[in-house]
Scaffold this active site. Structure first.
Site, mmCIF file in Angstrom:
data_model
loop_
_atom_site.group_PDB
_atom_site.id
_atom_site.type_symbol
_atom_site.label_atom_id
_atom_site.label_comp_id
_atom_site.label_asym_id
_atom_site.label_seq_id
_atom_site.Cartn_x
_atom_site.Cartn_y
_atom_site.Cartn_z
ATOM 1 N N SER A 13 0.824 -1.203 0.000
ATOM 2 C CA SER A 13 0.000 0.000 0.000
ATOM 3 C C SER A 13 0.861 1.257 0.000
ATOM 4 O O SER A 13 1.955 1.270 0.568
ATOM 5 C CB SER A 13 -0.876 -0.003 1.265
ATOM 6 O OG SER A 13 -1.437 1.271 1.509
ATOM 7 N N TYR A 64 -1.714 -0.459 10.657
ATOM 8 C CA TYR A 64 -1.930 -1.074 9.342
ATOM 9 C C TYR A 64 -0.699 -0.852 8.468
ATOM 10 O O TYR A 64 -0.165 -1.795 7.875
ATOM 11 C CB TYR A 64 -3.169 -0.461 8.660
ATOM 12 C CG TYR A 64 -3.251 -0.802 7.189
ATOM 13 C CD1 TYR A 64 -2.924 0.147 6.219
ATOM 14 C CD2 TYR A 64 -3.618 -2.074 6.774
ATOM 15 C CE1 TYR A 64 -2.965 -0.171 4.873
ATOM 16 C CE2 TYR A 64 -3.663 -2.399 5.431
ATOM 17 C CZ TYR A 64 -3.334 -1.436 4.479
ATOM 18 O OH TYR A 64 -3.366 -1.753 3.142
ATOM 19 N N LYS A 74 2.233 -3.501 6.686
ATOM 20 C CA LYS A 74 2.615 -3.568 5.275
ATOM 21 C C LYS A 74 4.136 -3.400 5.124
ATOM 22 O O LYS A 74 4.781 -4.091 4.330
ATOM 23 C CB LYS A 74 1.869 -2.494 4.457
ATOM 24 C CG LYS A 74 0.381 -2.787 4.292
ATOM 25 C CD LYS A 74 0.151 -4.129 3.602
ATOM 26 C CE LYS A 74 -1.323 -4.502 3.517
ATOM 27 N NZ LYS A 74 -1.542 -5.836 2.917
#
Ligand code: WQD
Length: 334
Positions: free
Chosen positions: A125, A149, A153
């Protein structure tokens, strides 16, 4: 026939990638626990591709589930979508996000290694770039997490970077995926109150939500509202096909942005969606949202050079496909 395993393949991006891989001549198996996917997605995919869809219901957190898939199928490569992806939720549930996103990846990699499968495309991302004024962003920009989050990643990318040379890894950094399949038979099954912009606008257009709150109009952007690099989910799916093909053909790893390189403001999206659905869309200016940056756009040239990838669809195409999906204009195109 080359067989690809899609973990999380019944989800929004996974289901679109399923169709793109099948169309490119791959044999595909979906592995999904359906925690964030409707149970009837495989049936809709079946209608679209005209053959039975191979689905294994299971969880990447269950070592037995994932080992069984590799015992039952002769897999040549994996696209790993199965992960949690809501930034705000990750702040409330950091351990859950790390357990699922990092633990799930580690389980998958162990099962792949045991099975001698060492080609993986990883769903990453743009959030790995953190808050930066460097726009558009190149892939060699330093990584910095601004949420649990984003941490998961970056951790996932760093784990994959440790693997030995007999692995080939495609790391794909998504910018803002939006829109739906041209058939309007699959699309994003958004939450009741979506966090993201386009699904929220879509619910205003269908009358399910009253009006859009525009989170700030005092950013240093042309119209003061946030600018993002929206990419059509079908373009994104095509990027996954090119990534997997490159791994299988070259055994070389790559890390690329998947974006258009074009920035669109919140009000640009509102205008394009109003055009697509043929009605004015109510909105009000609201305070900025914590954690938002003013601009986030991709340097797209590395994906072009290394994979031959170029996003083709416009913001208007994205809005029209989203509107067709949410307004139920199903067309069974093969
Ligand atoms: C886009 C713009 C908002 C909602 C997030 C994640 C990212 C990725 C994609 C996983 C911003 C504005 C939004 C609303 C608004 N997910 N907005 N009103 O925040 O760029 O990216 O989704 O990989 O990791 O961070 O997307 O769609 O939430 O916001 O004004 O009701 O729309 O301020 O400028 P974002 P978004």
């Amino acid at each position: 026939m080359v067989k690809i395993l899609l973990t999380g393949g019944a989800g929004y991006i996974g289901s679109h990638t399923y169709l793109a891989l099948v169309q490119a001549g791959f044999d595909v198996v979906i592995f999904d626990n359906f925690s964030n996917a409707k149970e009837d997605v495989p049936l809709r995919l079946q209608d679209l591709c005209g053959h039975t869809v191979d689905v294994v219901k299971g969880d990447v957190l269950d070592r037995r589930d994932i080992a069984d898939v590799f015992n039952a199928h002769d897999i040549d490569g994996v696209v790993h979508f199965a992960a949690k992806k809501a930034v705000g939720e990750s702040v409330e549930q950091p351990l859950d996000y790390i357990h699922t996103n990092v633990g799930g990846l580690l389980n998958l990699l162990a099962a792949m290694d045991d099975a001698g499968v060492r080609r993986i495309v990883f769903s990453s991302s743009a959030t790995v770039y953190g808050d930066t004024d460097v726009q558009p962003i190149p892939e060699d920009h330093p990584r910095a997490y601004t949420s649990p989050y984003a941490y998961t990643k970056i951790a996932g990318e760093q784990i994959l970077e440790q693997l030995s040379d007999d692995w080939a890894v495609g790391i794909l950094r998504y910018f803002n995926p939006v829109g739906a399949h041209q058939s309007a038979m699959i699309g994003e099954d958004a939450e009741d109150i979506p966090n993201n912009l386009m699904p929220y606008i879509a619910k205003v257009a269908t009358g399910q939500l009253e009006e859009l709150s525009v989170f700030g109009d005092d950013y240093a952007t042309p119209d003061g509202t946030g600018v993002r690099d929206y990419i059509h989910v079908e373009d994104l799916a095509d990027g996954h096909v090119l990534s997997m093909k490159s791994l299988l053909e070259t055994n070389q790893s790559h890390t690329v942005n998947l974006g258009t390189g074009e920035g669109s403001s919140v009000l640009d999206v509102v205008g394009a969606y109003a055009e697509a659905c043929g009605q004015d869309l109510k909105y009000k200016i609201a305070p900025r949202r914590d954690g938002d940056v003013a601009v986030l756009t991709a340097r797209p040239d590395k994906a072009k050079q290394e994979l031959g990838f170029e996003a083709k669809r416009s913001l208007s195409d994205m809005c029209k496909s989203s509107w067709a999906w949410v307004s139920g204009q199903r067309r069974n195109v093969k």
